[in-house]
Motif scaffolding. Structure first.
Motif, PDB file in Angstrom:
ATOM      1  N   VAL A  51       0.592  -1.062   0.003  1.00 37.61           N
ATOM      2  CA  VAL A  51      -0.305   0.078  -0.103  1.00 37.61           C
ATOM      3  C   VAL A  51       1.142   1.357  -0.286  1.00 37.61           C
ATOM      4  O   VAL A  51       1.898   1.679   0.632  1.00 37.61           O
ATOM      5  N   LEU A  59      -0.006   6.448   3.620  1.00 40.26           N
ATOM      6  CA  LEU A  59      -0.603   5.879   4.253  1.00 40.26           C
ATOM      7  C   LEU A  59      -1.718   7.393   5.433  1.00 40.26           C
ATOM      8  O   LEU A  59      -1.760   7.950   6.222  1.00 40.26           O
ATOM      9  N   GLY A 111      -4.842   5.327   2.299  1.00 44.13           N
ATOM     10  CA  GLY A 111      -4.613   4.033   3.027  1.00 44.13           C
ATOM     11  C   GLY A 111      -4.116   3.857   4.107  1.00 44.13           C
ATOM     12  O   GLY A 111      -4.310   2.472   4.195  1.00 44.13           O
ATOM     13  N   ALA A 120      -4.501  -0.425   3.941  1.00 46.47           N
ATOM     14  CA  ALA A 120      -3.626  -1.144   4.948  1.00 46.47           C
ATOM     15  C   ALA A 120      -4.479  -1.436   5.706  1.00 46.47           C
ATOM     16  O   ALA A 120      -3.967  -3.683   6.143  1.00 46.47           O
ATOM     17  N   ARG A 121      -4.581  -1.612   6.920  1.00 48.65           N
ATOM     18  CA  ARG A 121      -5.839  -1.944   7.949  1.00 48.65           C
ATOM     19  C   ARG A 121      -6.160  -3.304   7.964  1.00 48.65           C
ATOM     20  O   ARG A 121      -6.666  -4.303   7.893  1.00 48.65           O
ATOM     21  N   SER A 129      -5.018  -6.373   6.043  1.00 47.21           N
ATOM     22  CA  SER A 129      -4.153  -7.154   6.943  1.00 47.21           C
ATOM     23  C   SER A 129      -5.188  -7.840   8.043  1.00 47.21           C
ATOM     24  O   SER A 129      -4.317  -9.056   8.064  1.00 47.21           O
ATOM     25  N   VAL A 140       1.053  -7.691   4.705  1.00 47.85           N
ATOM     26  CA  VAL A 140       0.947  -6.051   3.746  1.00 47.85           C
ATOM     27  C   VAL A 140       2.196  -5.405   4.416  1.00 47.85           C
ATOM     28  O   VAL A 140       2.369  -4.943   5.765  1.00 47.85           O
ATOM     29  N   LYS A 141       2.510  -4.419   3.297  1.00 48.05           N
ATOM     30  CA  LYS A 141       3.836  -3.234   4.087  1.00 48.05           C
ATOM     31  C   LYS A 141       3.070  -2.109   3.217  1.00 48.05           C
ATOM     32  O   LYS A 141       2.552  -2.091   2.477  1.00 48.05           O
ATOM     33  N   VAL A 142       3.962  -0.916   3.653  1.00 42.70           N
ATOM     34  CA  VAL A 142       3.273   0.295   3.160  1.00 42.70           C
ATOM     35  C   VAL A 142       4.530   1.218   2.780  1.00 42.70           C
ATOM     36  O   VAL A 142       4.809   1.578   3.804  1.00 42.70           O
ATOM     37  N   ILE A 165       2.789   2.790  11.485  1.00 41.86           N
ATOM     38  CA  ILE A 165       2.991   2.105  10.148  1.00 41.86           C
ATOM     39  C   ILE A 165       3.517   0.422  11.523  1.00 41.86           C
ATOM     40  O   ILE A 165       2.372  -0.681  11.119  1.00 41.86           O
ATOM     41  N   LEU A 172       2.224  -3.490  10.618  1.00 37.08           N
ATOM     42  CA  LEU A 172       2.532  -3.966   9.127  1.00 37.08           C
ATOM     43  C   LEU A 172       3.986  -3.631   9.215  1.00 37.08           C
ATOM     44  O   LEU A 172       4.568  -2.570  10.282  1.00 37.08           O
ATOM     45  N   CYS A 231      -0.497  -3.600  -5.809  1.00 37.04           N
ATOM     46  CA  CYS A 231       0.020  -3.189  -5.104  1.00 37.04           C
ATOM     47  C   CYS A 231      -0.691  -1.908  -5.368  1.00 37.04           C
ATOM     48  O   CYS A 231      -1.679  -1.828  -6.436  1.00 37.04           O
TER      49      CYS A 231
END
Length: 300
Positions: free
Chosen positions: A159, A162, A166, A170-171, A174, A180-182, A193, A198, A216
């Motif tokens: 993602v 943030l 975002g 992301a939340r 997950s 998930v990487k942000v 993050i 995450l 992505c």
């Protein structure tokens, strides 16, 4: 109540119907422009042509979420009539008239500056953006399921950004079991993050971080998913760009590379127009209440 308030609702999609319903319940007098093909009517609301409205009596103008295009044309889903917001039209309104739009552009900015009218962008408000992130996330989940051949659970998702959207994206991914990487630039965002459990990364390292991802999801409204970034992605990667048009992805290169890239702004109005309309209607009704209070205060 909004009794005595004259409001012009110009154009829009199904979301505007919730706005119209809410404002008529509050006893505002509505003039609906660009709704001549709408089947049902609303008590206290009149379907009219643009030239039939006495704008000198209008207290507020409500535009669709996109506002106007760069020539001033307003999108009218419920009409074939071309409706244009002009400087002369806005100038004919009372000085206290407020224009409400989801977003703005250079054309709209120029008109409100030249006429000295107030413009409120609903999508600049934190409350609207946060509420809207809920249907946005649901729509994103739908798109990922439709356009991949793997489960979200266990998939690798990056993602980008943030912000208000975002963080929700992301939340939720997950919570569905994705890895998930942000990506972010701000050190405070990197800390947040990490606190969310995450995997953070700085956007400077984006080319390395996309080498093993399945999806992505971009929320950054400027070119971030460049040709160089896309060239590092696995061939099966799906890009979902949630940023406002034109997005933050090099779509031309993605197509050339054979990577599916989808531009998906305005998801709330697509996947949940009723809910999205209610969000806008609730905020607008409060803003119009404030306008009524201001007018009463200035007249005393």
């Amino acid at each position: 109540m909004l009794t005595g308030l004259n409001v012009a609702v110009i154009g829009g999609d199904a979301r505007q119907l919730e706005v119209i319903r809410k404002l008529t319940e509050l006893d505002a007098k509505l003039f609906l422009i660009g709704f001549d093909q709408l089947d049902h009517g609303f008590t206290g609301a009149s379907k009219v042509k643009l030239d039939e409205v006495q704008f000198k009596e209008i207290d507020a103008i409500i535009l669709p979420i996109p506002g106007t295009n760069h020539e001033g044309i307003i999108d009218t889903v419920f009409s074939n009539e071309e409706v244009k917001l002009t400087e002369d039209l806005v100038k004919s309104t009372p000085p206290h008239c407020v224009i409400y739009s989801g977003i703005t552009n250079a054309y709209l900015d120029k008109i409100v500056q030249s006429t000295d009218r107030k413009l409120i962008q609903l999508f600049e408000r934190d409350d609207v953006a946060i509420y809207n992130s809920i249907p946005t996330v649901e729509g994103t989940i739908m798109m990922v399921i439709q356009h991949t051949d793997i489960t979200i659970h266990g998939s690798k998702i990056a993602v980008l950004g943030l912000g208000r959207v975002g963080m929700s994206v992301a939340r939720t991914f997950s919570a569905l079991g994705a890895n998930v990487k942000v990506g972010a630039r701000d050190t405070a965002h990197i800390a947040r993050i990490t606190e969310m459990g995450l995997t953070p990364f700085y956007l400077d390292a984006i080319q390395k971080e996309v080498e093993d991802i399945d999806v992505c999801i971009n929320t950054i409204p400027h070119l971030i998913v460049t040709a160089q970034v896309i060239s590092k992605m696995p061939a099966h990667t799906l890009i979902v760009d949630l940023a406002s048009k034109p997005g933050g992805t090099d779509f031309r290169y993605a197509e050339k590379r054979g990577i599916k890239a989808l531009l998906a702004p305005g998801l709330p109005g697509i996947v949940a127009p009723k809910t999205a309309g209610q969000i806008i209607a609730n905020v607008l009704s409060q803003l119009l209440h404030d306008l009524v209070k201001e007018r009463k205060g200035s007249s005393q």
